[in-house]
Scaffold this motif. Structure first.
Motif, PDB file in Angstrom:
ATOM      1  N   ALA A   1      21.363 -17.096 -16.406  1.00  0.00           N
ATOM      2  CA  ALA A   1      20.750 -17.027 -17.737  1.00  0.00           C
ATOM      3  C   ALA A   1      20.000 -15.727 -17.994  1.00  0.00           C
ATOM      4  N   THR A   2      19.754 -14.935 -16.952  1.00  0.00           N
ATOM      5  CA  THR A   2      18.899 -13.751 -17.084  1.00  0.00           C
ATOM      6  C   THR A   2      19.733 -12.498 -17.317  1.00  0.00           C
ATOM      7  N   GLY A   3      19.352 -11.751 -18.376  1.00  0.00           N
ATOM      8  CA  GLY A   3      20.095 -10.542 -18.715  1.00  0.00           C
ATOM      9  C   GLY A   3      19.365  -9.250 -18.439  1.00  0.00           C
ATOM     10  N   ALA A   4      18.039  -9.321 -18.239  1.00  0.00           N
ATOM     11  CA  ALA A   4      17.250  -8.122 -17.950  1.00  0.00           C
ATOM     12  C   ALA A   4      15.899  -8.574 -17.395  1.00  0.00           C
ATOM     13  N   LEU A   5      15.209  -7.633 -16.747  1.00  0.00           N
ATOM     14  CA  LEU A   5      13.916  -7.919 -16.128  1.00  0.00           C
ATOM     15  C   LEU A   5      12.883  -6.883 -16.555  1.00  0.00           C
ATOM     16  N   VAL A   6      11.621  -7.296 -16.522  1.00  0.00           N
ATOM     17  CA  VAL A   6      10.501  -6.359 -16.644  1.00  0.00           C
ATOM     18  C   VAL A   6       9.633  -6.546 -15.417  1.00  0.00           C
ATOM     19  N   VAL A   7       9.399  -5.455 -14.683  1.00  0.00           N
ATOM     20  CA  VAL A   7       8.577  -5.504 -13.473  1.00  0.00           C
ATOM     21  C   VAL A   7       7.526  -4.398 -13.544  1.00  0.00           C
ATOM     22  N   GLY A   8       6.533  -4.503 -12.679  1.00  0.00           N
ATOM     23  CA  GLY A   8       5.511  -3.467 -12.599  1.00  0.00           C
ATOM     24  C   GLY A   8       5.878  -2.389 -11.594  1.00  0.00           C
ATOM     25  N   ARG A   9       5.203  -1.265 -11.706  1.00  0.00           N
ATOM     26  CA  ARG A   9       5.470  -0.143 -10.803  1.00  0.00           C
ATOM     27  C   ARG A   9       5.084  -0.499  -9.358  1.00  0.00           C
ATOM     28  N   LYS A  10       4.062  -1.329  -9.196  1.00  0.00           N
ATOM     29  CA  LYS A  10       3.640  -1.727  -7.852  1.00  0.00           C
ATOM     30  C   LYS A  10       4.772  -2.427  -7.119  1.00  0.00           C
ATOM     31  N   LEU A  11       5.444  -3.367  -7.794  1.00  0.00           N
ATOM     32  CA  LEU A  11       6.567  -4.071  -7.170  1.00  0.00           C
ATOM     33  C   LEU A  11       7.734  -3.129  -6.937  1.00  0.00           C
ATOM     34  N   TYR A  12       8.006  -2.265  -7.894  1.00  0.00           N
ATOM     35  CA  TYR A  12       9.095  -1.296  -7.746  1.00  0.00           C
ATOM     36  C   TYR A  12       8.871  -0.429  -6.521  1.00  0.00           C
ATOM     37  N   ASP A  13       7.655   0.078  -6.353  1.00  0.00           N
ATOM     38  CA  ASP A  13       7.349   0.921  -5.191  1.00  0.00           C
ATOM     39  C   ASP A  13       7.380   0.118  -3.897  1.00  0.00           C
ATOM     40  N   PHE A  14       6.846  -1.119  -3.941  1.00  0.00           N
ATOM     41  CA  PHE A  14       6.803  -1.967  -2.744  1.00  0.00           C
ATOM     42  C   PHE A  14       8.200  -2.227  -2.203  1.00  0.00           C
ATOM     43  N   THR A  15       9.175  -2.400  -3.095  1.00  0.00           N
ATOM     44  CA  THR A  15      10.556  -2.686  -2.681  1.00  0.00           C
ATOM     45  C   THR A  15      11.390  -1.412  -2.526  1.00  0.00           C
ATOM     46  N   LYS A  16      10.741  -0.257  -2.752  1.00  0.00           N
ATOM     47  CA  LYS A  16      11.460   1.028  -2.744  1.00  0.00           C
ATOM     48  C   LYS A  16      12.625   1.015  -3.739  1.00  0.00           C
ATOM     49  N   GLY A  17      12.341   0.422  -4.898  1.00  0.00           N
ATOM     50  CA  GLY A  17      13.348   0.390  -5.965  1.00  0.00           C
ATOM     51  C   GLY A  17      14.569  -0.416  -5.611  1.00  0.00           C
ATOM     52  N   TRP A  18      14.404  -1.337  -4.675  1.00  0.00           N
ATOM     53  CA  TRP A  18      15.507  -2.204  -4.237  1.00  0.00           C
ATOM     54  C   TRP A  18      16.745  -1.398  -3.837  1.00  0.00           C
TER      55      TRP A  18
ATOM     56  N   HIS B   1      19.748  -4.994 -15.742  1.00  0.00           N
ATOM     57  CA  HIS B   1      18.919  -3.836 -16.047  1.00  0.00           C
ATOM     58  C   HIS B   1      17.449  -4.218 -15.895  1.00  0.00           C
ATOM     59  N   THR B   2      16.670  -3.327 -15.319  1.00  0.00           N
ATOM     60  CA  THR B   2      15.275  -3.596 -15.008  1.00  0.00           C
ATOM     61  C   THR B   2      14.386  -2.539 -15.652  1.00  0.00           C
ATOM     62  N   VAL B   3      13.425  -3.003 -16.453  1.00  0.00           N
ATOM     63  CA  VAL B   3      12.453  -2.127 -17.093  1.00  0.00           C
ATOM     64  C   VAL B   3      11.203  -2.118 -16.230  1.00  0.00           C
ATOM     65  N   VAL B   4      10.775  -0.937 -15.824  1.00  0.00           N
ATOM     66  CA  VAL B   4       9.585  -0.786 -14.984  1.00  0.00           C
ATOM     67  C   VAL B   4       8.436  -0.314 -15.849  1.00  0.00           C
TER      68      VAL B   4
END
Length: 198
Positions: free
Chosen positions: A63-80, A89-92
């Motif tokens: 059901a999910t077509g896009a995400l919004v995440v914070g920069r902290k999570l993006y950095d923690f995961t090394k941008g996956w 598509h993921t909006v940071v």
């Protein structure tokens, strides 16, 4: 346009992480508590879920077509490693934007703009928000339709709470309850106090 939701594994006492980003091994244990293999769309992760959790999790992915995440999570995961495991598509949301690419948009214009970008990317599908500050900003702005709680029987005692004190909204429900192994999946609608909100 699809719904906007936030979803997270949370402890009984309401934390999505323990002190100093601890506790994830306990909060996400349910992802390996069953016999049904569910592989993330990018093929980078495989979970072993109980049948109820597998149905719930697979439905959420579809059901999910896009995400919004914070920069902290993006950095923690090394941008996956270059793409979110869900393959959408993921909006940071960040004060320190990087260059946009086919998988990520970096937004420094606030939560409203980040959700707007994600809704365009998602089309008719839903937009998922990661928990913590992103979810709190979106709820405060009247942007969230539903909350999904993966309630795990663990007490962390401190850390990052899923919710800040209510600011003009209430949770309605649960509108669904799914009993998995080592987790209960709850879904609530968000009801705002003013008609100007969602």
């Amino acid at each position: 346009m699809g719904r906007v939701f936030t979803q997270a594994s949370t402890s009984i006492d309401g934390y999505v992480s323990g002190p100093d980003n601890s506790g994830f091994d306990k909060l996400f244990r349910w992802l390996q508590e069953g016999d049904v293999a569910v592989t993330a769309p990018t093929g980078t992760m495989t979970f072993h879920l109980s049948p109820p959790s597998a149905a719930y999790f697979s439905g959420l992915i579809q059901a999910t077509g896009a995400l919004v995440v914070g920069r902290k999570l993006y950095d923690f995961t090394k941008g996956w490693g270059g793409q979110h495991p869900m393959g959408v598509h993921t909006v940071v949301l960040t004060h320190r934007p990087l260059e946009d690419n086919e998988h990520f948009t970096f937004c420094s214009e606030g939560i409203e703009k980040a959700v707007e970008i994600a809704q365009v990317k998602a089309g008719d599908k839903s937009v998922g928000l990661n928990s913590g500050e992103v979810a709190r900003q979106a709820i405060d702005a009247g942007l969230v339709d539903e909350v999904f709680l993966d309630l795990v029987p663990v007490i962390l005692g401190a850390g990052t709470p899923f919710f800040a004190p209510g600011r003009g909204y209430e949770l309605e429900g649960p509108v669904s309850v799914i009993e998995g192994s080592a987790v209960t999946h709850l879904r609530y609608k968000v009801r705002y106090a003013t008609s100007a909100a969602v």
